[in-house]
Design a protein around this motif. Structure first.
Motif, PDB file in Angstrom:
ATOM      1  N   UNK A 131       0.713  -1.112   0.032  1.00 58.49           N
ATOM      2  CA  UNK A 131       0.126   0.003   0.056  1.00 58.49           C
ATOM      3  C   UNK A 131       0.946   1.323   0.002  1.00 58.49           C
ATOM      4  N   UNK A 132       0.901   1.992  -1.122  1.00 62.26           N
ATOM      5  CA  UNK A 132       1.928   3.187  -1.104  1.00 62.26           C
ATOM      6  C   UNK A 132       3.163   2.758  -1.410  1.00 62.26           C
ATOM      7  N   UNK A 175      -5.518   3.887   2.517  1.00 56.84           N
ATOM      8  CA  UNK A 175      -4.897   3.982   0.843  1.00 56.84           C
ATOM      9  C   UNK A 175      -6.512   3.422   0.164  1.00 56.84           C
ATOM     10  N   UNK A 176      -6.404   4.032  -0.950  1.00 58.63           N
ATOM     11  CA  UNK A 176      -7.636   3.767  -1.773  1.00 58.63           C
ATOM     12  C   UNK A 176      -7.303   2.611  -2.906  1.00 58.63           C
ATOM     13  N   UNK A 177      -5.867   2.370  -2.884  1.00 59.50           N
ATOM     14  CA  UNK A 177      -5.522   1.429  -4.042  1.00 59.50           C
ATOM     15  C   UNK A 177      -4.443   0.255  -3.357  1.00 59.50           C
ATOM     16  N   UNK A 190       0.507  -4.134 -11.005  1.00 61.60           N
ATOM     17  CA  UNK A 190      -1.021  -3.713 -10.985  1.00 61.60           C
ATOM     18  C   UNK A 190      -1.405  -3.061  -9.773  1.00 61.60           C
ATOM     19  N   UNK A 191      -2.100  -1.868 -10.051  1.00 60.50           N
ATOM     20  CA  UNK A 191      -2.573  -1.277  -9.053  1.00 60.50           C
ATOM     21  C   UNK A 191      -4.113  -1.063  -9.020  1.00 60.50           C
ATOM     22  N   UNK A 192      -4.785  -1.829  -7.851  1.00 56.42           N
ATOM     23  CA  UNK A 192      -6.280  -2.284  -8.062  1.00 56.42           C
ATOM     24  C   UNK A 192      -6.946  -1.331  -7.067  1.00 56.42           C
ATOM     25  N   UNK A 199     -12.082   1.881   3.078  1.00 52.23           N
ATOM     26  CA  UNK A 199     -10.870   0.850   3.563  1.00 52.23           C
ATOM     27  C   UNK A 199     -10.581   1.271   4.895  1.00 52.23           C
ATOM     28  N   UNK A 200     -10.134   0.372   5.626  1.00 55.60           N
ATOM     29  CA  UNK A 200      -9.618   0.389   7.244  1.00 55.60           C
ATOM     30  C   UNK A 200      -8.189   1.122   7.117  1.00 55.60           C
ATOM     31  N   UNK A 201      -7.787   1.651   7.937  1.00 58.65           N
ATOM     32  CA  UNK A 201      -6.350   2.055   8.007  1.00 58.65           C
ATOM     33  C   UNK A 201      -5.606   0.869   8.166  1.00 58.65           C
ATOM     34  N   UNK A 202      -4.297   1.249   7.257  1.00 61.10           N
ATOM     35  CA  UNK A 202      -3.312  -0.032   7.039  1.00 61.10           C
ATOM     36  C   UNK A 202      -2.136   0.186   8.017  1.00 61.10           C
ATOM     37  N   UNK A 203      -1.803  -0.775   8.715  1.00 59.20           N
ATOM     38  CA  UNK A 203      -0.746  -0.991   9.461  1.00 59.20           C
ATOM     39  C   UNK A 203      -0.319  -2.371   9.773  1.00 59.20           C
ATOM     40  N   UNK A 204       0.853  -2.699   9.445  1.00 54.33           N
ATOM     41  CA  UNK A 204       1.430  -3.744   9.151  1.00 54.33           C
ATOM     42  C   UNK A 204       0.575  -4.900   8.451  1.00 54.33           C
ATOM     43  N   UNK A 205       0.371  -4.721   7.154  1.00 54.77           N
ATOM     44  CA  UNK A 205      -0.416  -5.449   6.662  1.00 54.77           C
ATOM     45  C   UNK A 205       0.094  -7.045   6.347  1.00 54.77           C
ATOM     46  N   UNK A 206      -0.624  -8.059   6.180  1.00 55.49           N
ATOM     47  CA  UNK A 206      -0.049  -9.351   5.879  1.00 55.49           C
ATOM     48  C   UNK A 206      -0.727 -10.068   4.615  1.00 55.49           C
TER      49      UNK A 206
END
Length: 222
Positions: A131-132, A175-177, A190-192, A199-206
């Motif tokens: 993300x970003x 993030x929107x994408x 690819x940017x989807x 979207x929920x806030x992104x923090x340490x995604x898996x």
């Protein structure tokens, strides 16, 4: 003397008769003998010509058969498999969709499908997700699910699950994408766009591994 003259005259008559008889025989035999006049020659010539024409026709037909393209080759050309057959899937070989799944754990479900006419393999087990552009937005693999390799062609699909927040509290960025690639070094990620709800806030995604079974890609913190 008189008898001698009569004998001479008789001999001449016999000789003349013999000559006439010979000439008559020669004239009669001439037109009736086909072997001497060559009357059968035109028929032999026609037969030879017909035989030659038949041979040429056969050769022409054989040549045509040899140059025709087999039906199987045409079918293979029209049915489908184009660039990418038997190779690893690049990101630009695939179409991605992202959906929001609320149960049993809230997460994003990524579905990958080969583009029309392409057959390829997901040789890298885990997708590259971020993300970003910052390092803190890169999703870490959790090792869930997974089949290696996965063949994608036609209607077959592969799934991966993303959990965008694995921390407690209110921290994180929105993030929107989402950026998806089949490998970290893929030059064409690819940017989807992320689907609703917001979207929920992104923090340490898996992110999970690829799998052909949806229930294997529910991302859980382990």
């Amino acid at each position: 003397m008189k008898r001698s003259r009569l004998a001479t005259r008789f001999a001449r008559l016999v000789l003349a008769a013999a000559v006439v008889t010979a000439l008559a025989a020669t004239t009669a035999c001439g037109p009736e003998d086909p072997s001497e006049t060559g009357a059968a020659a035109p028929s032999a010539s026609t037969s030879s010509s017909a035989s030659t024409e038949g041979t040429e026709s056969s050769e022409s037909s054989d040549g045509k058969d040899e140059t025709e393209t087999p039906a199987g080759d045409k079918g293979d050309s029209a049915s489908g498999d184009k660039s990418g057959y038997g190779q690893s899937c690049g990101t630009n070989d695939l179409d991605f969709t992202v959906t929001w799944e609320a149960q049993p754990i809230s997460h994003y479900l990524v579905t990958a499908k080969a583009k029309s006419g392409i057959t390829c393999y997901l040789d890298v087990n885990t997708p590259s997700v971020s993300f970003g552009s910052g390092a803190d937005g890169v999703a870490s693999p959790v090792g869930q699910g997974g089949e290696d390799p996965i063949k994608l062609s036609g209607a077959s699909v592969a799934y991966a699950g993303i959990n965008v927040k694995t921390t407690e509290g209110e921290g994180g960025k929105q993030f929107e994408n989402v950026i998806i690639a089949t490998s970290e070094d893929d030059p064409n990620p690819a940017e989807v766009e992320l689907p609703p709800p917001p979207p929920p806030p992104v923090d340490k995604p898996i992110v999970t591994n690829w799998s052909t079974k949806r229930d294997e890609v529910i991302p859980r913190i382990v």
